[in-house]
Design a protein around this motif. Structure first.
Motif, PDB file in Angstrom:
ATOM      1  N   ASN A   9     -14.037  95.770  92.026  1.00  0.00           N
ATOM      2  CA  ASN A   9     -15.412  95.307  92.329  1.00  0.00           C
ATOM      3  C   ASN A   9     -16.202  96.142  92.861  1.00  0.00           C
ATOM      4  OD1 ASN A   9     -15.894  92.239  91.410  1.00  0.00           O
ATOM      5  ND2 ASN A   9     -13.965  92.539  92.199  1.00  0.00           N
ATOM      6  N   TRP A  10     -16.026  97.084  93.592  1.00  0.00           N
ATOM      7  CA  TRP A  10     -16.774  98.190  94.231  1.00  0.00           C
ATOM      8  C   TRP A  10     -16.959  99.590  93.204  1.00  0.00           C
ATOM      9  CZ3 TRP A  10     -15.693  98.899 100.179  1.00  0.00           C
ATOM     10  CH2 TRP A  10     -15.876  97.479 100.707  1.00  0.00           C
ATOM     11  N   SER A  11     -17.973  99.756  92.740  1.00  0.00           N
ATOM     12  CA  SER A  11     -18.208 100.730  91.726  1.00  0.00           C
ATOM     13  C   SER A  11     -17.512 101.981  92.019  1.00  0.00           C
ATOM     14  CB  SER A  11     -19.637 100.843  91.069  1.00  0.00           C
ATOM     15  OG  SER A  11     -20.549 101.186  92.258  1.00  0.00           O
ATOM     16  N   ASN A  12     -17.962 102.595  93.338  1.00  0.00           N
ATOM     17  CA  ASN A  12     -17.474 103.857  93.670  1.00  0.00           C
ATOM     18  C   ASN A  12     -15.927 103.843  93.707  1.00  0.00           C
ATOM     19  OD1 ASN A  12     -17.351 102.022  96.039  1.00  0.00           O
ATOM     20  ND2 ASN A  12     -17.073 103.778  97.398  1.00  0.00           N
ATOM     21  N   LEU A  13     -15.311 102.829  94.228  1.00  0.00           N
ATOM     22  CA  LEU A  13     -13.627 102.844  94.376  1.00  0.00           C
ATOM     23  C   LEU A  13     -13.224 102.686  92.944  1.00  0.00           C
ATOM     24  CD1 LEU A  13     -13.312 100.573  97.435  1.00  0.00           C
ATOM     25  CD2 LEU A  13     -13.176 103.234  97.238  1.00  0.00           C
ATOM     26  N   GLY A  28      -6.689  93.969  98.112  1.00  0.00           N
ATOM     27  CA  GLY A  28      -7.181  95.502  98.103  1.00  0.00           C
ATOM     28  C   GLY A  28      -7.622  95.945  96.704  1.00  0.00           C
ATOM     29  N   TYR A  29      -6.804  95.545  95.602  1.00  0.00           N
ATOM     30  CA  TYR A  29      -7.198  95.809  94.137  1.00  0.00           C
ATOM     31  C   TYR A  29      -8.306  95.040  93.749  1.00  0.00           C
ATOM     32  CZ  TYR A  29      -2.801  98.431  94.125  1.00  0.00           C
ATOM     33  OH  TYR A  29      -1.980  99.287  94.478  1.00  0.00           O
ATOM     34  N   ASN A  30      -8.641  93.812  94.237  1.00  0.00           N
ATOM     35  CA  ASN A  30      -9.476  93.108  93.802  1.00  0.00           C
ATOM     36  C   ASN A  30     -10.949  93.669  94.342  1.00  0.00           C
ATOM     37  OD1 ASN A  30     -11.914  90.682  94.478  1.00  0.00           O
ATOM     38  ND2 ASN A  30     -10.491  89.833  92.750  1.00  0.00           N
ATOM     39  N   ILE A  31     -11.188  94.185  95.672  1.00  0.00           N
ATOM     40  CA  ILE A  31     -12.092  95.016  95.889  1.00  0.00           C
ATOM     41  C   ILE A  31     -12.346  96.297  95.227  1.00  0.00           C
ATOM     42  CG2 ILE A  31     -13.106  96.145  98.094  1.00  0.00           C
ATOM     43  CD1 ILE A  31     -13.058  92.880  98.159  1.00  0.00           C
ATOM     44  N   ILE A  32     -11.415  97.116  95.209  1.00  0.00           N
ATOM     45  CA  ILE A  32     -11.412  98.289  94.123  1.00  0.00           C
ATOM     46  C   ILE A  32     -12.049  98.061  92.942  1.00  0.00           C
ATOM     47  CG2 ILE A  32      -9.859 100.022  93.281  1.00  0.00           C
ATOM     48  CD1 ILE A  32      -8.114 100.118  95.623  1.00  0.00           C
TER      49      ILE A  32
END
Length: 173
Positions: A19-23, A13-17
């Motif tokens: 890495n995704w600019s909107n998140l 979860g935090y890795n994706i957050i």
């Protein structure tokens, strides 16, 4: 893990957050809001693809934290226990599933990707997951557009009296 599931997608979860600019932007205001946005997005993805999604958030630095699991819109959400990273939880769960199921892990952590592949899973980077999610969102948008277009065509063929009756029925529900 459920035996009738054909494919799993574990998401760090935090890795994706991060890495995704909107998140990442959302997380600057509220980590909870960014987590919820990720889960909402993945719930839609799961619903459309049929892939079982498990989102794992690190709580390893939170003193005294116990592992916590919840389900939100069908997505399993896991908060790890103190001193356990999302990577470790995913690896442990991947070992428990064995090589009988198709398992993908979404993370941009290179070392974790190598460990996952060594244990029989496949990896998908944060960027690749974003592209895949956007692809499915576009398919859903086009499908809804077509349904709305068909509904508009049907409604356009009905006379005023029939439309009034349908509206009255709709309101009485």
């Amino acid at each position: 893990m459920r035996s009738n599931v054909k494919e799993y997608l574990f998401v760090d979860g935090y890795n994706i957050i991060n890495n995704w600019s909107n998140l990442r932007q959302l997380s600057k205001q509220s980590l909870e809001v960014s987590r919820n946005e990720l889960i909402e997005t993945l719930a839609e993805y799961q619903s459309f693809t049929g892939i079982k999604v498990i989102v794992v958030f690190d709580a390893h630095l939170v003193k005294g934290s116990m592992e916590k699991k919840e389900t939100f819109k069908g997505v399993d959400v896991v908060y790890t226990k103190e001193k356990e990273t999302a990577d470790h939880y995913i690896e442990r769960t991947l070992d428990a599933i064995g090589r009988t199921k198709k398992v993908r892990v979404a993370t941009s952590d290179w070392i974790e990707q190598q460990v996952v592949m060594g244990r029989g899973g496949t990896r998908i980077s944060a960027r690749e997951l974003k592209l895949e999610v956007e692809h499915y969102k576009e398919i859903i948008r086009k499908k809804n557009e077509k349904v709305n277009e068909t509904n508009d065509l049907l409604m356009g063929r009905l006379d005023k009296k029939t439309l009034e009756k349908l509206e009255k029925l709709r309101k009485n529900k």
